[in-house]
Design an enzyme around this catalytic site. Structure first.
Site, PDB file in Angstrom:
ATOM      1  N   GLN A 182     -18.476  -5.954  -0.536  1.00  0.00           N
ATOM      2  CA  GLN A 182     -17.673  -6.804  -1.409  1.00  0.00           C
ATOM      3  C   GLN A 182     -17.274  -8.128  -0.764  1.00  0.00           C
ATOM      4  OE1 GLN A 182     -14.484  -3.646  -1.595  1.00  0.00           O
ATOM      5  NE2 GLN A 182     -13.129  -5.398  -1.716  1.00  0.00           N
ATOM      6  N   HIS A 210       0.844  -1.205   0.000  1.00  0.00           N
ATOM      7  CA  HIS A 210       0.000   0.000   0.000  1.00  0.00           C
ATOM      8  C   HIS A 210       0.878   1.252   0.000  1.00  0.00           C
ATOM      9  CE1 HIS A 210      -2.778  -2.909   2.146  1.00  0.00           C
ATOM     10  NE2 HIS A 210      -3.550  -2.462   1.201  1.00  0.00           N
TER      11      HIS A 210
HETATM   12  O1  PAF Z   1      -8.345  -3.541  -3.265  1.00  0.00           O
HETATM   13  C1  PAF Z   1      -8.938  -3.164  -2.243  1.00  0.00           C
HETATM   14  O2  PAF Z   1      -8.347  -2.969  -1.180  1.00  0.00           O
HETATM   15  C2  PAF Z   1     -10.451  -2.935  -2.312  1.00  0.00           C
HETATM   16  O3  PAF Z   1     -11.050  -3.845  -3.172  1.00  0.00           O
HETATM   17  C3  PAF Z   1     -10.817  -1.500  -2.696  1.00  0.00           C
HETATM   18  C4  PAF Z   1     -10.335  -1.150  -4.089  1.00  0.00           C
HETATM   19  C5  PAF Z   1     -10.234  -0.525  -1.692  1.00  0.00           C
HETATM   20  C6  PAF Z   1     -12.344  -1.334  -2.677  1.00  0.00           C
HETATM   21  O4  PAF Z   1     -12.880  -1.585  -1.428  1.00  0.00           O
END
Ligand code: PAF
Length: 297
Positions: free
Chosen positions: A69, A45
């Site tokens: 999700q 990140h």
């Molecule tokens: O890749 C991720 O961490 C997630 O899928 C995102 C893009 C932040 C969406 O919640």
């Protein structure tokens, strides 16, 4: 105004707060780069944040563990939440604004009644086949976040190869005015792709998990050397994962641009893999570009 100010970074929990500060920066002519995350930040990140910094004057990161999700039997509750630590790391990286909304802020009408964004077809395959509804949750929240932040650039990791392709398609189809930038996969010294879910691995599994990357690299090398029996290569790569003590979800050789099964004369190829450990599902991918002569072989 809901901003909590650390030495160099402001933290917002409301849409109104982050919008107001960004409106002012845009009015001053500053460009904005955005990194959406679900927190539990690792070096991967932080590389996205550094890339964002190279692309714009203002860097915004969001942390939101998006319930939409996650499937019913997935790890939403268990997903590591490390906000204090994440905020400290972001400040050290020079992030300007951290947007960390709660569920009520993002889904004020509840999740069941939330308007959804669906990218058809390419979300039904690969990870979408194993995680029904996952990409609908991703595209819905990412489109909301892009409308909130309105960045010039948004950065996503190539590790989530299918997610990146789906987001690019969504942005193109919905004419969202943002450049999507893919950032290279950050890997541990043994080659394992960095992921928040690696923390679910036992010590023993962690030591063996690099087999995913090694098997995909083996497959790539076979193709580079002229093997075009993709079905056999997918099966052989999957067997390597099983021999390593994991359960193969899929290994798939695809056209890197549209995620269709790769044709023998395709030049841009992605080899994607997903496997189950006892407490985690891990994904990875490698890509290769064949010269016209190699592709025709
Ligand atoms: O890749 C991720 O961490 C997630 O899928 C995102 C893009 C932040 C969406 O919640």
């Amino acid at each position: 105004m809901d901003a909590m100010v650390t030495d160099n970074m402001k933290i917002f929990h409301t849409i109104a707060g982050v919008r107001e500060v960004l409106r002012e920066r845009r009015r001053q002519g500053q460009s904005v780069a955005f990194v959406p995350t679900m927190g539990n930040l690792h070096e991967g990140h932080l590389q996205l944040v550094r890339l964002a910094r190279e692309h714009a004057e203002v860097v915004v990161v969001s942390i939101f563990v998006n319930p939409l999700q996650f499937g019913l039997n997935e790890d939403w509750e268990q997903y590591p939440r490390t906000f204090e630590d994440d905020a400290r790391k972001l400040e050290e990286e020079g992030c300007d604004f951290l947007f960390s909304p709660d569920e009520g802020e993002i889904y004020p009408n509840g999740m069941a009644d939330q308007t959804r964004v669906v990218v058809p077809t390419m979300t039904d395959i690969l990870c979408g086949a194993s995680r029904p509804g996952h990409f609908e949750g991703v595209t819905t929240v990412v489109s909301k976040l892009l409308h909130i932040v309105q960045p010039d650039k948004a950065i996503f990791g190539v590790k989530d190869f299918q997610q990146l392709a789906v987001i690019r398609r969504m942005v193109e189809d919905l004419c969202i005015p943002v450049d999507i930038i893919g950032a290279d996969i950050a890997r541990a010294s043994d080659g394992l792709a960095l992921s928040s879910r690696n923390s679910y691995l036992s010590e023993d599994e962690r030591a063996r998990a690099v087999i995913l990357y090694q098997a995909l690299c083996w497959c790539r090398d076979e193709i580079t050397q002229g093997d075009r029996d993709f079905t056999a290569l997918e099966a052989a790569t999957g067997e390597k994962l099983e021999k390593g003590g994991f359960t193969t979800d899929y290994v798939s050789i695809r056209n890197a641009r549209n995620l269709e099964p790769a044709a023998h004369d395709d030049r841009e190829i992605a080899i994607l893999g997903a496997m189950y450990a006892s407490g985690a599902r891990l994904i990875d991918n490698v890509t290769l570009s064949l010269t016209p002569t190699e592709a025709e072989d």
